[in-house]
Design an enzyme around this catalytic site. Structure first.
Site, PDB file in Angstrom:
ATOM      1  N   ILE A 121      55.780  29.231 -60.873  1.00 12.25           N
ATOM      2  CA  ILE A 121      57.128  29.816 -60.829  1.00 12.25           C
ATOM      3  C   ILE A 121      57.968  29.334 -59.657  1.00 12.25           C
ATOM      4  CG2 ILE A 121      56.634  31.905 -62.185  1.00 12.25           C
ATOM      5  CD1 ILE A 121      56.297  33.436 -59.552  1.00 12.25           C
ATOM      6  N   GLY A 122      57.386  28.570 -58.776  1.00 15.38           N
ATOM      7  CA  GLY A 122      58.197  28.101 -57.645  1.00 15.38           C
ATOM      8  C   GLY A 122      57.410  27.176 -56.757  1.00 15.38           C
ATOM      9  N   GLY A 123      58.113  26.682 -55.775  1.00 19.16           N
ATOM     10  CA  GLY A 123      57.430  25.842 -54.800  1.00 19.16           C
ATOM     11  C   GLY A 123      58.095  24.508 -54.624  1.00 19.16           C
ATOM     12  N   LYS A 179      50.580  32.455 -53.852  1.00 17.00           N
ATOM     13  CA  LYS A 179      51.086  31.281 -53.135  1.00 17.00           C
ATOM     14  C   LYS A 179      49.893  30.458 -52.693  1.00 17.00           C
ATOM     15  CE  LYS A 179      54.507  29.861 -49.766  1.00 17.00           C
ATOM     16  NZ  LYS A 179      55.733  30.255 -49.062  1.00 17.00           N
ATOM     17  N   PHE A 233      56.530  24.202 -48.831  1.00 15.83           N
ATOM     18  CA  PHE A 233      55.215  24.051 -48.224  1.00 15.83           C
ATOM     19  C   PHE A 233      54.101  24.374 -49.197  1.00 15.83           C
ATOM     20  CE2 PHE A 233      57.957  24.754 -44.536  1.00 15.83           C
ATOM     21  CZ  PHE A 233      57.611  23.631 -43.803  1.00 15.83           C
ATOM     22  N   ASP A 279      64.013  31.376 -41.604  1.00 14.34           N
ATOM     23  CA  ASP A 279      64.497  30.660 -42.798  1.00 14.34           C
ATOM     24  C   ASP A 279      65.163  31.655 -43.748  1.00 14.34           C
ATOM     25  OD1 ASP A 279      65.075  28.436 -44.345  1.00 14.34           O
ATOM     26  OD2 ASP A 279      63.059  28.275 -45.207  1.00 14.34           O
TER      27      ASP A 279
HETATM   28  P1  ADP Z   1      58.116  27.711 -50.264  1.00 18.43           P
HETATM   29  O1  ADP Z   1      57.580  28.099 -48.931  1.00 18.43           O
HETATM   30  O2  ADP Z   1      57.353  26.644 -50.962  1.00 18.43           O
HETATM   31  O3  ADP Z   1      59.604  27.480 -50.255  1.00 18.43           O
HETATM   32  P2  ADP Z   1      58.556  30.428 -51.161  1.00 18.43           P
HETATM   33  O4  ADP Z   1      57.602  31.435 -50.637  1.00 18.43           O
HETATM   34  O5  ADP Z   1      59.890  30.322 -50.498  1.00 18.43           O
HETATM   35  O6  ADP Z   1      57.864  29.001 -51.181  1.00 18.43           O
HETATM   36  O7  ADP Z   1      58.779  30.685 -52.712  1.00 18.43           O
HETATM   37  C1  ADP Z   1      59.552  29.807 -53.510  1.00 18.43           C
HETATM   38  C2  ADP Z   1      60.134  30.578 -54.676  1.00 18.43           C
HETATM   39  O8  ADP Z   1      59.086  31.152 -55.452  1.00 18.43           O
HETATM   40  C3  ADP Z   1      61.026  31.735 -54.257  1.00 18.43           C
HETATM   41  O9  ADP Z   1      62.357  31.323 -54.081  1.00 18.43           O
HETATM   42  C4  ADP Z   1      60.879  32.687 -55.429  1.00 18.43           C
HETATM   43  O10 ADP Z   1      61.777  32.343 -56.464  1.00 18.43           O
HETATM   44  C5  ADP Z   1      59.455  32.436 -55.895  1.00 18.43           C
HETATM   45  N1  ADP Z   1      58.552  33.447 -55.305  1.00 18.43           N
HETATM   46  C6  ADP Z   1      57.921  33.415 -54.111  1.00 18.43           C
HETATM   47  N2  ADP Z   1      57.196  34.526 -53.905  1.00 18.43           N
HETATM   48  C7  ADP Z   1      57.376  35.303 -54.993  1.00 18.43           C
HETATM   49  C8  ADP Z   1      56.908  36.599 -55.414  1.00 18.43           C
HETATM   50  N3  ADP Z   1      56.096  37.331 -54.654  1.00 18.43           N
HETATM   51  N4  ADP Z   1      57.318  37.064 -56.611  1.00 18.43           N
HETATM   52  C9  ADP Z   1      58.142  36.349 -57.399  1.00 18.43           C
HETATM   53  N5  ADP Z   1      58.618  35.142 -57.073  1.00 18.43           N
HETATM   54  C10 ADP Z   1      58.247  34.615 -55.886  1.00 18.43           C
END
Ligand code: ADP
Length: 300
Positions: free
Chosen positions: A26-28, A50, A31, A141
């Site tokens: 769903i994301g990433g 994560k 990092f 951030d």
């Molecule tokens: P990175 O450090 O890779 O940028 P993030 O922790 O910022 O990762 O997460 C990236 C995206 O994933 C977020 O913008 C959000 O859309 C989704 N995300 C992260 N954590 C959650 C969560 N607990 N529930 C739902 N979506 C999440």
């Protein structure tokens, strides 16, 4: 393996520790990678995981786990369910939230939120920032994609703070403010970073609040003047030279008072969170905004 899954750390269907079954990515990209999973030992409750490769040069998940654990019980923190590591990856399991505020803004008409949505979300973000500062950390951030709305009927109107990968402790074990480094590498995201970060200086609590100020301005105006500029130094210069009367055109007067308070704060100063919240609450009152009215994305 399809080409789209190449390089991904987890595969759909994979089960971690006989408990969390991966459903989708769903994301990433930053990092780590974020996956949706279900807890097969607990009524298939949906969770977020994560993960970070053990080979990643910059290991940040340990910091994320430490911060999230200390934030447990706070209103704007995800629930911590577990963490671990093996020879391939490190992982953190937490509650699954709904859409992040960057996606919600992009989906909104004219890419803006109305004043009611912007200010109510802003108050929640301010409180989330206050929570992380209260445990001795800076987020570093603060940006719309690092805040998500909840997903269940009980949580969908609550804002959750995500991503502690760049967090830094500003208090030492004795609870004193750590001495600032004379030079610090740029951290954060160019569009929302405080001028302190552009200047490679040590960030303080007010810098998370500067990022909130830029977020709020973008929510209200639909854009920031430096949105298309990639060069970090150029954006820093634009922020320093920004004419607030133009930047805040048509925004409530309290936004000027908000930024005026940030301007007097230095590294060691404690921001007046109560005053900042009172300014945003004044916007709520003056515009007859009700806490129960729908957010923009809840309108049909
Ligand atoms: P990175 O450090 O890779 O940028 P993030 O922790 O910022 O990762 O997460 C990236 C995206 O994933 C977020 O913008 C959000 O859309 C989704 N995300 C992260 N954590 C959650 C969560 N607990 N529930 C739902 N979506 C999440």
């Amino acid at each position: 393996m399809t080409s789209s899954s190449e390089g991904e750390i987890l595969q759909v269907g994979q089960v971690i520790r006989e408990r969390w079954k991966i459903k989708a990515k769903i994301g990433g990209g930053g990092f780590g990678e974020i996956y949706e999973a279900t807890d097969v030992q607990n009524h298939h409750e949906r969770v977020a995981i994560k993960v970070e490769s053990s080979k990643a040069t910059k290991q940040v998940l340990k910091m994320e786990v430490a911060v999230l654990r200390r934030l447990q019980g706070k209103k704007h923190a995800c629930k911590f369910y577990g963490c671990g590591r093996n020879d391939k990856f490190n992982y953190l399991v937490m509650s699954l939230q709904g859409k992040n505020l960057a996606d919600l803004r992009r989906e909104a008409p004219k890419q803006c939120f109305n004043l009611s949505t912007a200010v109510r979300v802003g108050i929640q973000i301010l409180n989330g920032i206050r929570e992380i500062h209260s445990i001795g950390f800076l987020h570093r951030d603060v940006k719309p994609s690092n805040f998500a709305m909840g997903r269940t009927s009980q949580t969908m109107r609550n804002v959750y703070m995500l991503d502690f990968g760049l967090a830094r402790q500003y208090l030492n074990a004795k609870g004193e403010i750590r001495s600032p480094r004379s030079a610090a590498g740029f951290r954060g995201t160019v569009r929302y970073a405080a001028v302190t970060a552009h200047k490679n200086k040590e960030m303080g609590r007010q810098d998370d609040l500067w990022s909130l100020f830029y977020m709020l301005t973008e929510f209200l105006q639909g854009q920031l003047p430096w949105r298309k500029i990639k060069d970090k130094d150029e954006v820093g210069k634009m922020k320093e030279e920004a004419d607030l009367v133009v930047l805040l055109d048509d925004c409530p007067h309290e936004m000027h008072l908000f930024v005026a308070h940030l301007k007097v704060l230095g590294y060691a100063d404690t921001p007046d969170y109560v005053y900042l919240e009172s300014l945003l609450n004044k916007i709520v009152a003056e515009n007859e905004i009700s806490w129960d009215e729908p957010y923009d994305w809840e309108l049909g």
